[in-house]
Design a protein around this motif. Structure first.
Motif, short mmCIF file in Angstrom:
data_model
loop_
_atom_site.label_atom_id
_atom_site.label_comp_id
_atom_site.label_asym_id
_atom_site.label_seq_id
_atom_site.Cartn_x
_atom_site.Cartn_y
_atom_site.Cartn_z
N TYR A 92 0.83 -1.21 0.00
CA TYR A 92 0.00 0.00 0.00
C TYR A 92 0.86 1.26 0.00
N VAL A 93 0.30 2.33 -0.54
CA VAL A 93 0.89 3.65 -0.38
C VAL A 93 -0.12 4.52 0.37
N ARG A 94 0.41 5.37 1.21
CA ARG A 94 -0.43 6.24 2.03
C ARG A 94 -0.62 7.58 1.34
N SER A 95 -1.84 8.10 1.47
CA SER A 95 -2.14 9.46 1.03
C SER A 95 -3.12 10.03 2.04
N GLY A 96 -2.63 10.84 2.96
CA GLY A 96 -3.48 11.40 4.00
C GLY A 96 -4.00 10.31 4.92
N ASP A 97 -5.32 10.22 5.06
CA ASP A 97 -5.90 9.25 5.97
C ASP A 97 -6.44 8.00 5.26
N VAL A 98 -5.95 7.77 4.03
CA VAL A 98 -6.31 6.55 3.29
C VAL A 98 -5.04 5.90 2.75
N ARG A 99 -5.21 4.65 2.30
CA ARG A 99 -4.12 3.92 1.67
C ARG A 99 -4.66 3.27 0.42
N THR A 100 -3.81 3.16 -0.59
CA THR A 100 -4.19 2.57 -1.86
C THR A 100 -3.35 1.33 -2.09
N VAL A 120 -9.00 1.62 -2.42
CA VAL A 120 -8.65 2.64 -1.43
C VAL A 120 -9.33 2.25 -0.12
N LEU A 121 -8.53 2.18 0.94
CA LEU A 121 -9.01 1.75 2.25
C LEU A 121 -8.63 2.78 3.31
N PRO A 122 -9.33 2.78 4.44
CA PRO A 122 -8.96 3.72 5.52
C PRO A 122 -7.59 3.37 6.09
N LEU A 123 -6.87 4.38 6.51
CA LEU A 123 -5.53 4.17 7.05
C LEU A 123 -5.57 3.53 8.43
N LEU A 124 -6.46 4.00 9.28
CA LEU A 124 -6.44 3.56 10.68
C LEU A 124 -7.36 2.38 10.96
N GLY A 128 -2.72 -3.73 7.65
CA GLY A 128 -1.86 -3.00 6.72
C GLY A 128 -1.87 -1.50 6.97
N GLY A 129 -3.05 -0.96 7.21
CA GLY A 129 -3.17 0.47 7.48
C GLY A 129 -2.52 0.87 8.78
N ARG A 130 -2.70 0.04 9.78
CA ARG A 130 -2.10 0.35 11.09
C ARG A 130 -0.58 0.29 11.04
N VAL A 131 -0.03 -0.64 10.27
CA VAL A 131 1.43 -0.71 10.13
C VAL A 131 1.94 0.54 9.40
N LEU A 132 1.26 0.94 8.32
CA LEU A 132 1.64 2.17 7.63
C LEU A 132 1.59 3.37 8.57
#
Length: 161
Positions: A92-100, A120-124, A128-132
């Motif tokens: 995933y790549v992060r962009s603000g509060d989401v990840r793609t 596109v998924l939520p970051l938190l 995967g999002g929590r690790v990012l």
């Protein structure tokens, strides 16, 4: 961009009225902008008058995907990790509060949670999002523990099922 953003992964095509509703733009403005997008092959008009995303968006997405990380380096590592763990592997790549999701290797389990490249998924939410978020400096727990352990397991974080 608002016209292109009106489309969701569930949309095969949209009519002019639906694009107007989703963007808040006047139909006349959409028609004028749609012509420019069609010239650039970012949008296509179907025989029934509806619109769909054009092939140039795929080309741009592929250019972006390759610009972030070399897939000839990353994909063999991801395939090896999937083979060893019998789990799906996503990058995933992060962009603000989401990840793609840029790259995905599916597990061999017949039952699995499927995420597609481009989703596109939520970051938190989700491991995967929590690790990012942890390695982007998010303070507190569980992020401190993730930085210490270099992994995170979540169950029902994004989806209770």
């Amino acid at each position: 961009i608002a016209i292109l953003d009106a489309f969701t992964p569930a949309d095969r095509s949209l009519g002019l009225a639906e694009i107007a509703t989703r963007t808040g733009l006047y139909k006349s403005t959409i028609l004028r902008l749609a012509n420019s997008l069609m010239r650039g092959q970012l949008l296509e008009r179907l025989d029934d008058g509806r619109y769909r995303i054009g092939p140039a968006t795929f080309r741009l997405g592929a250019i972006y995907q390759r610009s972030v990380v070399a897939m000839d380096v990353l994909l063999p590592i991801m395939r090896d990790l999937s083979e060893r763990s019998w789990e799906s592997v996503a990058f995933y790549v992060r962009s603000g509060d989401v990840r793609t999701c840029l790259y995905r290797v599916e597990s061999k389990h017949p039952i699995r949670y499927t995420i597609r490249e481009g989703d596109v998924l939520p970051l938190l939410a989700g491991s995967g999002g929590r690790v990012l978020a942890a390695f982007s400096g998010e303070p507190g727990e569980p992020y401190e523990t993730i930085r210490e352990d270099y992994h995170h397991l979540s169950v029902g974080d994004r989806d209770p099922e």
